[in-house]
Design an enzyme around this catalytic site. Sequence first.
Site, short mmCIF file in Angstrom:
data_model
loop_
_atom_site.label_atom_id
_atom_site.label_comp_id
_atom_site.label_asym_id
_atom_site.label_seq_id
_atom_site.Cartn_x
_atom_site.Cartn_y
_atom_site.Cartn_z
N LYS A 1 0.85 -1.21 0.00
CA LYS A 1 0.00 0.00 0.00
C LYS A 1 0.87 1.25 0.00
O LYS A 1 0.63 2.17 -0.77
CB LYS A 1 -0.87 -0.01 1.26
CG LYS A 1 -1.53 1.33 1.59
CD LYS A 1 -2.46 1.26 2.78
CE LYS A 1 -1.77 1.47 4.10
NZ LYS A 1 -1.44 2.85 4.45
N ASN A 2 1.91 1.26 0.85
CA ASN A 2 2.69 2.49 1.04
C ASN A 2 3.72 2.73 -0.05
O ASN A 2 4.42 3.73 -0.04
CB ASN A 2 3.34 2.48 2.43
CG ASN A 2 2.28 2.64 3.51
OD1 ASN A 2 1.11 2.91 3.22
ND2 ASN A 2 2.67 2.44 4.75
N CYS B 1 -4.60 12.68 13.14
CA CYS B 1 -5.30 11.41 12.94
C CYS B 1 -5.15 10.67 14.27
O CYS B 1 -4.56 11.18 15.22
CB CYS B 1 -4.69 10.62 11.79
SG CYS B 1 -3.12 9.91 12.23
N ARG C 1 0.79 14.60 13.16
CA ARG C 1 1.35 14.30 11.82
C ARG C 1 1.36 15.52 10.92
O ARG C 1 0.66 15.61 9.92
CB ARG C 1 0.57 13.14 11.20
CG ARG C 1 0.71 11.88 12.04
CD ARG C 1 -0.03 10.71 11.48
NE ARG C 1 0.66 10.17 10.31
CZ ARG C 1 0.14 9.20 9.59
NH1 ARG C 1 -1.04 8.72 9.88
NH2 ARG C 1 0.77 8.75 8.54
N ASP D 1 4.91 0.38 11.92
CA ASP D 1 3.67 -0.24 11.43
C ASP D 1 3.56 -1.70 11.84
O ASP D 1 2.52 -2.32 11.59
CB ASP D 1 3.59 -0.14 9.89
CG ASP D 1 3.41 1.30 9.46
OD1 ASP D 1 3.55 1.58 8.26
OD2 ASP D 1 3.16 2.15 10.34
N ARG E 1 -8.58 -0.57 4.95
CA ARG E 1 -7.70 0.44 4.35
C ARG E 1 -6.38 -0.19 3.95
O ARG E 1 -5.74 0.24 3.00
CB ARG E 1 -7.42 1.57 5.35
CG ARG E 1 -8.66 2.36 5.71
CD ARG E 1 -8.29 3.59 6.49
NE ARG E 1 -7.26 4.34 5.81
CZ ARG E 1 -6.74 5.47 6.28
NH1 ARG E 1 -7.15 5.93 7.44
NH2 ARG E 1 -5.82 6.12 5.62
#
Length: 421
Positions: free
Chosen positions: A22-23, A119, A124, A309, A401
Amino acid sequence: MDRILVEGGVPLSGRVEISGAKNAALPIMAASLLTEEPLALDNVPDLADIGSMRRLLQQLGVEIRHPPARPKSLVLHCPEVLDTTAPYDIVRKMRASVLVLGPLVARAGRARVSLPGGCAIGPRPIDLHLEGLERMGAEIALEGGYVEARAPKGLRGARIRFPQPSVGATENLMMAASLARGETVIEEAAQEPEIVDLATCLVAMGARIEGAGTSTLRIEGVERLHAARHRILPDRIESGTYVMAAAITGGRLELRHARLDLFGAAAETLAEAGVRLEETEEGLRAERANDGLVGVDVRTLPFPGFATDLQAQFMALMCVAEGAAMITETIFENRFMHVPELMRMGARITVHGRTALVRGVPVLKGAPVMATDLRASVSLVLAALAAEGQTEINRIYHLDRGYERIEQKLAAVGARIERVP
Ligand code: EPZ
């Protein structure tokens, strides 16, 4: 609101297909703004965040389609930028929308991007993104919660040094520098594998980038970028998550496409904690070592350190390890929201500031719990897979997500897991 029900206690076994990262896919999709020619991507994961980025890019003038019969491929084509605004309602749902800032200023000479706002895991800010663009000659103004960035005469190369690595700022500035006049040097650049993947894609598009994966990036700007085709690298966070699913359930999983070299320090931390990792010709085999899981201290750090993560997932693993584990989160201010939920399942954890002390318990008990952010929600799935009895996980839109078809992938290797509306 969808929920997930898990009946724990089954050792997982079988094969899991690891999806594209994803990233890496998110910044690489934004890179399509940098050229008027088509960018073809393979191994794109099917995730909610990817859908959000598609919708944003389409608003900006990027035509996006699947090549026939290739659901994991995308062709993104931006012959002309039609709009340069990334609106609040999109950015607030997905911070990575900020990654269109650098490409828009570089390609169209301006951008109007909503400040992301905080968030769940912290404020952030994007000050490093903005300071870097200013050093490259952009005029930056903040009004009404939006960043207005202008570079009517284009961007020029600059020397930039970050106070601490930032993945997003490195990506935004590397993309902007690709079309700037002259050379840009970025020191204390992020070294994550996703940065390397973005650089590889930009170079395929004609950019001139050296040092990707090290702390110093050199980008020599070029007039324009051209069509290219790029395969997104495997998702190291999804891989690490399934490695820990095998270990926490006492099972054994074959992870197709997973790459041990993408794990950084997590590879040895997991080995010390009693997880056996073995490279195979199709990826990785993961299982719990014979003498079980043991508590290991860990500090999250920028790559190649232990990935933030993977912190929540590792905490779930340590909840059922022998002994204690001290987990320090150095990247984000508030990334322990999984702690009270794990404690509802019988975990013994105490938090002092950015450090959590986990004391292993023999077994966790299923309970209703609530997901709060993407990685916290998957740590609850891991705990549920190992727990006695049933766990109900609420607010699982967070999961969608970042994890493609997670309940199908887990059910296929024996988990008793189902999604209920
Ligand atoms: C990326 O976020 C990832 N997201 C995150 O993954 C990941 O946790 C993070 O990098 C790791 O560093 C994507 O790639 C889409 P940062 P990013 O800029 O770029 C501070 C997930 O679960 N900072 O590296 O937003 C910031 O507040 C997500 O997939 C500034 O102070 O992270 C944070 O404390 C979560 N000013 C630290 O740096 C800035 O201008 C690292 O942030 C930028 C960042």
